[in-house]
Design an enzyme around this catalytic site. Structure first.
Site, PDB file in Angstrom:
ATOM      1  N   ASP A  19     -90.159 -42.076 -21.952  1.00 56.45           N
ATOM      2  CA  ASP A  19     -90.092 -42.514 -23.335  1.00 56.45           C
ATOM      3  C   ASP A  19     -88.702 -43.002 -23.695  1.00 56.45           C
ATOM      4  O   ASP A  19     -87.705 -42.321 -23.435  1.00 56.45           O
ATOM      5  CB  ASP A  19     -90.469 -41.349 -24.248  1.00 56.45           C
ATOM      6  CG  ASP A  19     -91.359 -41.771 -25.395  1.00 56.45           C
ATOM      7  OD1 ASP A  19     -91.588 -42.980 -25.540  1.00 56.45           O
ATOM      8  OD2 ASP A  19     -91.827 -40.892 -26.130  1.00 56.45           O
TER       9      ASP A  19
ATOM     10  N   HIS B 144     -89.933 -48.405 -30.185  1.00 50.99           N
ATOM     11  CA  HIS B 144     -90.531 -47.395 -29.300  1.00 50.99           C
ATOM     12  C   HIS B 144     -90.964 -48.085 -28.009  1.00 50.99           C
ATOM     13  O   HIS B 144     -91.539 -49.175 -28.055  1.00 50.99           O
ATOM     14  CB  HIS B 144     -91.777 -46.776 -29.937  1.00 50.99           C
ATOM     15  CG  HIS B 144     -91.568 -46.163 -31.274  1.00 50.99           C
ATOM     16  ND1 HIS B 144     -91.705 -44.809 -31.507  1.00 50.99           N
ATOM     17  CD2 HIS B 144     -91.253 -46.715 -32.485  1.00 50.99           C
ATOM     18  CE1 HIS B 144     -91.500 -44.562 -32.791  1.00 50.99           C
ATOM     19  NE2 HIS B 144     -91.230 -45.708 -33.400  1.00 50.99           N
TER      20      HIS B 144
ATOM     21  N   CYS C  42     -90.546 -39.279 -30.226  1.00 49.45           N
ATOM     22  CA  CYS C  42     -89.741 -40.082 -31.154  1.00 49.45           C
ATOM     23  C   CYS C  42     -89.091 -39.285 -32.279  1.00 49.45           C
ATOM     24  O   CYS C  42     -87.925 -39.545 -32.614  1.00 49.45           O
ATOM     25  CB  CYS C  42     -90.543 -41.257 -31.696  1.00 49.45           C
ATOM     26  SG  CYS C  42     -92.231 -40.880 -32.204  1.00 49.45           S
TER      27      CYS C  42
ATOM     28  N   GLN D 222     -94.038 -38.448 -20.572  1.00 51.67           N
ATOM     29  CA  GLN D 222     -93.809 -39.851 -20.882  1.00 51.67           C
ATOM     30  C   GLN D 222     -92.409 -40.270 -20.447  1.00 51.67           C
ATOM     31  O   GLN D 222     -91.458 -39.511 -20.572  1.00 51.67           O
ATOM     32  CB  GLN D 222     -93.943 -40.087 -22.388  1.00 51.67           C
ATOM     33  CG  GLN D 222     -95.349 -39.949 -22.921  1.00 51.67           C
ATOM     34  CD  GLN D 222     -95.428 -40.343 -24.380  1.00 51.67           C
ATOM     35  OE1 GLN D 222     -94.666 -39.862 -25.201  1.00 51.67           O
ATOM     36  NE2 GLN D 222     -96.348 -41.228 -24.698  1.00 51.67           N
TER      37      GLN D 222
ATOM     38  N   LYS E 187     -97.502 -53.403 -32.207  1.00 49.30           N
ATOM     39  CA  LYS E 187     -97.069 -53.154 -30.829  1.00 49.30           C
ATOM     40  C   LYS E 187     -97.566 -54.237 -29.891  1.00 49.30           C
ATOM     41  O   LYS E 187     -98.577 -54.898 -30.140  1.00 49.30           O
ATOM     42  CB  LYS E 187     -97.554 -51.783 -30.340  1.00 49.30           C
ATOM     43  CG  LYS E 187     -99.065 -51.678 -30.164  1.00 49.30           C
ATOM     44  CD  LYS E 187     -99.472 -50.302 -29.653  1.00 49.30           C
ATOM     45  CE  LYS E 187    -100.988 -50.179 -29.537  1.00 49.30           C
ATOM     46  NZ  LYS E 187    -101.416 -48.845 -29.083  1.00 49.30           N
TER      47      LYS E 187
END
Length: 657
Positions: free
Chosen positions: A402, A532, A353, A400, A486
């Site tokens: 991501d 995210h 990130c 990941q 989350k």
């Protein structure tokens, strides 16, 4: 005579009057076997706990989550007592209940052998049959130190006291912020103390209330999880509310062992963990590489269709980047130590990130570009303690899938709704279909950054998105990342185990820390919201989950080898090669077994390799321009025309059956 003092309590929602001195067990009329403890004002207590005026009392059944934890912790005490009776020199570590069982750590001169475990289990059975009473008593710090003078690890926990739970995994069952307590195991007839342990409780009334248990294995474990501390010996066990439940669990373990991805990875030649690389670092072999590529290719195509843009970022960075993101202050224990280079500290990337924020910030952004969906197959490195590294599911280096989405606050609800639907649909495409959602929220710890009002807004919009999916929603108070709440997608596999899959996090903090802005329609500079999202979590972990879910028998579209051609004799190899060429032209992965093995062995080899389709060919098949199908389940379909055979396989692969 004066009347006995009375108490008013609430039992099962009904107010009742009981005599002073009434215990929770008496109020509940508990038998100590099915109801083994009580919730008093929401806190678990022993049945021997004396009630106070105004208490609310509820039963804890042995087959409930609370009940099983108490049962398993009580069994851990019996384990420790048995060990010290057989090995008087053993010093006690920590013995908490864990998922499906318990463990206890011991400092002993030599590791426990399988024969030792048998002796210990036999001694435990004797203690259980005796029916020793678990008896709680409060002690002061000085008194506890005096009683436990020969237990150095217990003394260390007493010194940590309120911080013990953070300093050592499982220590919270022994030492809390309040008064210390010791549990004595008392002889049922004489009342003589047979054994004792520092513990918060609660426990079963007696050892005889332990219906079924089994010791599983022993392993080395560092005290308080640190390699700098002494290495102890940990004994794992399991305990259940009935012999039938124990038997069912052991049967489940047998099936889980057959599906262990580490075992299947070696048997199917998919990946390995060479010692030369280090713990938690895998290499994928050609067949494993095929599965991984197919997984990634399909995911990449779906992301492109959904409007994601692909980026790529480096594996290391100056430490200043992770200071800005907040990871070094909040996440340093999970990052590898820095490398000093050209006067600066460089860190292996533990998350993608911060670098995606740099991509967003690289030039001016307009509201017309939002939502901006960035995506990367980004390899990251995390320092996992050696005791928790586990194959591909808990690794030190992994990739990941991501994504970070930058959007306006107005776009956020619709984006989360679309994103969660996208995530669930893609997981279903890979064969997972049994889900529930977990919403992790801010806790009381000072690790959480940002204003509470921001957290409330982010949590509420996540909750609304989750509820639209019509799935069970479970709350996880305090389980959020330090920067935002989350949603976790929890998936159950073919044998009912739950795996955390995708996570979606709403973050108001990173855009502030990186000073991210976009130009709004009115010309003002506004802060975007950052979402995210890791869909697989990591490629490696998702690979392992699918491998265990399918027990190695991947569906045809994911299988490393989709078709194996098996000739009856060597003369039929060229014929099968021509069939294979037809399939390869359609993108099907085919191998022809032209080895010297007999046909039946070739079939067994293909079955062991869990190949979806075997195509056999002999004289009769050649004469009919056909092949004989043999499927993975052992069924067979003979004399299938080649065109029909090719069409069946290609359709199954393309439709991801």
């Amino acid at each position: 005579m004066s009347a006995l003092p009375e108490l008013r309590i609430t039992l099962a929602g009904v107010e009742r009057v009981v005599a002073a001195g009434t215990t929770a067990g008496a109020a509940l009329e508990a038998d100590g076997r099915t109801v083994i403890a009580a919730l008093v004002n929401g806190e678990p207590r022993d049945l021997a706990h004396e009630l106070a005026d105004g208490d609310t009392v509820e039963p804890i059944a042995v087959d409930s989550d609370h009940g099983r934890a108490i049962l398993r912790h009580s069994t851990a005490h019996v384990l420790a007592q048995a060990v010290q009776e057989l090995f008087p020199e053993a010093r006690l570590g920590i013995g908490p209940p864990i998922e499906n069982g318990f463990y206890y750590d011991f400092d002993v001169p030599e590791p426990f052998s399988p024969d030792d475990l048998k002796r210990i289990e036999k001694k435990m059975q004797e203690i259980v049959k005796q029916g020793q009473r678990f008896s709680r008593r409060a002690v002061g710090d000085a008194e506890a130190r005096e009683e436990l003078a020969d237990e150095p690890y217990k003394l260390e926990l007493i010194g940590l006291k309120g911080g013990a739970g953070d300093a050592a995994e499982g220590a919270s069952v022994e030492v809390g912020a309040g008064q210390l307590t010791i549990y004595d195991n008392l002889h049922p007839r004489t009342g003589e103390r047979c054994w004792k342990d520092l513990c918060r409780g609660p426990h079963l009334p007696t050892t005889r209330a332990i219906p079924a248990f089994k010791l599983m294995r022993s392993a080395a474990a560092y005290w308080r999880g640190s390699e700098r501390n002494p290495q102890l010996q940990r004994i794992y066990g399991t305990a259940w509310e009935s012999k039938e439940a124990l038997k069912a669990y052991l049967t489940f373990l047998e099936e889980a062992e057959k599906r262990d991805h580490r075992k299947l990875g070696a048997e199917l030649d998919l990946f390995s963990f060479p010692d030369e690389l280090g713990s938690g670092l895998a290499v994928f072999h050609p067949k494993g590489g095929v599965v991984r590529r197919v997984m990634e290719d399909y995911s990449r195509r779906r992301h492109e269709e959904a409007g994601y843009q692909f980026v790529n970022t480096p594996h290391i960075s100056k430490g200043r980047l992770f200071e800005t993101s907040g990871h070094l202050p909040n996440y340093a224990d999970s990052m590898f130590p820095p490398m000093e280079f050209e006067g600066a500290d460089y860190y292996l990337k533990a998350m993608n990130c911060p670098m995606h924020n740099l991509v967003f910030r690289a030039r001016g952004r307009s509201y017309r570009e939002l939502p901006l969906r960035l995506f990367e197959f980004g390899t990251v490195y995390r320092y996992e303690k050696s005791g928790v590294v586990h194959g591909l599911t808990r690794a030190r280096g992994f990739t990941q899938d991501d994504s970070h989405i930058y959007c306006t606050k107005e776009q956020m609800p619709a984006e989360l709704d679309t994103l969660l639907t996208f995530v669930l649909d893609l997981l279903r495409d890979y064969g997972l279909s049994d889900f529930y959602l977990e919403l992790s929220t801010r806790g009381d710890s000072d690790k959480f950054i940002g204003e509470p009002t921001e957290w409330e807004e982010a949590t509420e919009v996540l909750r609304q998105a989750a509820e639209k999916q019509n799935l069970e929603l479970v709350l996880d108070p305090g389980g959020a990342a330090y920067y935002g709440p989350k949603i976790s997608v929890q998936a159950r596999d073919a044998i009912g185990r739950t795996w955390q899959m995708s996570t979606i996090q709403v973050d108001f903090q990173q855009p502030k820390r990186f000073d991210l802005e976009y130009q709004a329609s009115d010309g003002s500079r506004q802060r975007p919201v950052m979402i995210h999202r890791a869909l697989f979590g990591s490629i490696e972990r998702f690979f392992a989950v699918l491998l265990e879910h399918y027990a190695g028998a991947f569906p045809a579209w994911l299988a490393p080898v989709q078709v194996t051609g098996i000739p009856i004799t060597d003369e039929h190899v060229p014929y099968l090669e021509r069939v294979a060429d037809r399939l390869r032209a359609e993108g099907v992965r085919v191998e022809i077994d032209a080895s010297d093995d007999r046909m039946q062995k070739k079939i067994r080899n293909a079955q062991k390799s869990k190949v979806p389709y075997m195509l056999l060919a002999g004289d009769e098949d050649v004469s009919k321009d056909a092949v004989s199908f043999r499927y993975r389940d052992g069924s067979q379909n003979n004399g299938v025309p080649i065109d029909q055979a090719v069409a069946e396989i290609v359709t199954a692969v393309r439709e991801r059956r």
